[in-house]
Each structure stands twice: as C-alpha cells, then as structure tokens.
Enzyme design. Structure first.
Site, short mmCIF file in Angstrom:
data_model
loop_
_atom_site.label_atom_id
_atom_site.label_comp_id
_atom_site.label_asym_id
_atom_site.label_seq_id
_atom_site.Cartn_x
_atom_site.Cartn_y
_atom_site.Cartn_z
CG HIS A 199 -7.52 -24.89 15.82
ND1 HIS A 199 -7.30 -26.22 15.57
CD2 HIS A 199 -8.71 -24.60 15.22
CE1 HIS A 199 -8.30 -26.72 14.85
NE2 HIS A 199 -9.17 -25.75 14.64
N GLY A 236 0.65 -32.98 16.77
CA GLY A 236 0.66 -33.20 18.21
C GLY A 236 1.44 -34.44 18.56
CG MET A 293 -10.71 -28.24 21.88
SD MET A 293 -10.52 -30.02 21.80
CE MET A 293 -9.14 -30.15 20.65
N GLY A 346 -11.42 -32.17 17.98
CA GLY A 346 -11.80 -32.56 19.33
C GLY A 346 -10.69 -33.25 20.11
CG PHE A 347 -10.70 -36.16 21.36
CD1 PHE A 347 -10.54 -36.06 22.74
CD2 PHE A 347 -11.97 -36.12 20.82
CE1 PHE A 347 -11.66 -35.93 23.57
CE2 PHE A 347 -13.10 -36.00 21.63
CZ PHE A 347 -12.94 -35.90 23.02
N GLY A 348 -6.54 -35.12 20.00
CA GLY A 348 -5.28 -35.48 19.34
C GLY A 348 -5.24 -36.98 19.12
CG ASP A 355 -5.54 -27.93 19.17
OD1 ASP A 355 -5.92 -27.39 18.12
OD2 ASP A 355 -4.64 -28.79 19.20
CG HIS A 391 -1.92 -25.89 16.50
ND1 HIS A 391 -2.44 -25.14 15.47
CD2 HIS A 391 -2.92 -26.70 16.91
CE1 HIS A 391 -3.70 -25.49 15.25
NE2 HIS A 391 -4.02 -26.44 16.12
CG MET A 418 -10.17 -29.04 11.16
SD MET A 418 -8.90 -28.90 12.43
CE MET A 418 -8.94 -30.49 13.23
CG ASP A 454 -4.89 -29.28 13.53
OD1 ASP A 454 -4.27 -30.22 14.05
OD2 ASP A 454 -5.54 -28.44 14.18
N GLY A 455 -4.20 -32.55 12.04
CA GLY A 455 -4.85 -33.80 12.42
C GLY A 455 -4.17 -35.02 11.81
N GLY A 456 -3.56 -35.84 12.65
CA GLY A 456 -2.98 -37.10 12.19
C GLY A 456 -1.74 -36.95 11.34
CG MET A 495 -11.46 -26.55 17.29
SD MET A 495 -10.39 -27.97 17.58
CE MET A 495 -9.00 -27.15 18.33
CB SER A 529 -0.97 -29.71 18.38
OG SER A 529 -2.05 -29.75 19.27
#
Ligand code: DX5
Ligand code: ZN
Length: 212
Positions: A67, A194, A38, A144-146, A36, A34, A139, A172-174, A69, A9
């Site tokens: 993606h 990311g 936003m 909203g945030f990496g 993002d 990827h 998700m 996606d995420g963490g 958002m 990401s």
C-alpha cells in the site's frame, strides 16, 4: 456470506522480530501481508521501502500487498515490484497522472490497486478506472498510522462501490471483531487489520474472529 481474505498489516508488528512475526501470522492463517509504505510527505509517518520488502519476500510465500502512501508513486512502482510486491496499490490523491500511474503498475504484472482516502468520493473519475483495477482499497481512517478508530462513513461507500464493481474491495483502518461483520455484510473481499491481529497474543484466533 462469502469468504473474506485477511491481510494483517505489519505496521503493527514487532519490527525487532519481523521474521518471527511473519512466520506467526502465516501459521495463523493470514492470506496476504499488508505492507504500508509511507514517505513522510503524502502522510506524516515514514515506514518501509523496497529494501525491507526484499527481505520480507525471502521469508514467506504469502502474497505481499503493498500500500503506497507516497507522493508520485509512479517513480517507484518498478522498484517495489522488483523487490517482490504482488499487489501494488497507489492513492487516488497522490498522482499527477493517475492513468499513467495505474498503467505503470499494470505493466509490472502486479495486481493493480487504487486506494481512496475517507473523504474521496466514488465520482465519475474513479468510476472510469474501475474496469482496469484488480482491487479498490477503501480507507476507513485517515492514512498515516495504525491503531485509529474505524470511520463508519466507509460503510455506505463500500455498498455503493459493490454495486458498480466486480473486482476485489479491500478495507483498511480500524478493522476489528466489532466492525469486521459490518464491512463483510457491506461486501468487502479483503480485511486489512493491524492492531486487531498483531495486538493479540493468539493471532490464529484473531484472524478467525475477523473472518467470522
Ligand atoms: C494506515 C494503514 C493501515 C494500518 C491499519 O494508514 O494504511 O494499514 O496499518 O492498522 P489498524 O488495523 O491498526 O487500523
Ligand atoms: Zn494500509
């Protein structure tokens, strides 16, 4: 275990050196980029629009996994496709007319994705869209945030979806070397990461670690 695709990401990339960052992950063996998007409305952060995607498109042949958002993404689907997006994912929670929005993505010829926030369940309504989706993006943080921590509630959701759905499941995420094996075992096809890629000096090694 089957091979997973790794999608770094770019939210966590160095934007002052975007070209170098993209070439670096391409060399390092990334499968997709990827991106993002936003709008400061659907999520509190503001990031990238079609003009940047157009610039990235010129730098690489890697598929661009976009993606969205943003509220009412139907308004911008064509612009994002024209800018060079290969995959376009909209949020279940952001559309007034979800069937029409999904159809609008399909009409562009992009790979069509639907993303679910952590608290969105795989209910009957979600299930009805599965046959026409190329990818479902789960998700595992609030969008909203990496750099946020992986929410383990995503794991049973992947397992549940895997039983119902033959298309690609993306997470996606963490995602990092600790959680990658867990979600791979649960049945994902695409790992978005990311911090775990761009936060590492040796990106090839980082990607290899995620792939397992
Ligand atoms: C969050 C984004 C993610 C994020 C992932 O809203 O959708 O793609 O950049 O970053 P990490 O891997 O650092 O959680
Ligand atoms: Zn994302």
């Amino acid at each position: 275990m089957k091979k997973v695709l790794v999608a770094p990401s770019i939210l966590s990339a160095d934007f002052g050196n975007l070209e170098r960052e993209i070439r670096d992950i391409e060399r390092a063996g990334a499968d997709l980029i990827h991106i993002d998007v936003m709008d400061g409305h659907f999520v509190p952060n503001i990031t990238i629009g079609p003009v940047v995607i157009k610039g990235i498109r010129k730098l690489t042949k890697m598929p661009l996994d976009v993606h969205l958002m943003i509220d009412e993404p139907i308004r911008y689907v064509k612009e994002f496709r024209d800018a060079g997006s290969d995959w376009i994912t909209v949020h279940y929670e952001s559309c007034d007319d979800l069937p029409e929005t999904i159809e609008a993505v399909r009409r562009t010829g992009a790979q069509t994705g639907l993303s679910l926030k952590p608290k969105t369940a795989i209910d009957e309504r979600v299930k009805q869209f599965l046959p026409i989706l190329d990818v479902v993006l789960i998700m595992s943080v609030e969008p909203g945030f990496g750099g946020q921590k992986f929410m383990p509630e995503a794991v049973p959701k992947i397992i549940e979806l895997r039983k119902l759905y033959k298309g690609l499941i993306s997470i996606d995420g963490g995602i990092n070397a600790e959680y990658a094996p867990v979600v791979r075992k649960a049945g994902v096809d695409v790992l978005v990461a990311g911090t775990a890629v761009f936060g590492q000096k040796d990106r090839a090694k980082a990607i290899e670690k995620l792939r397992g």
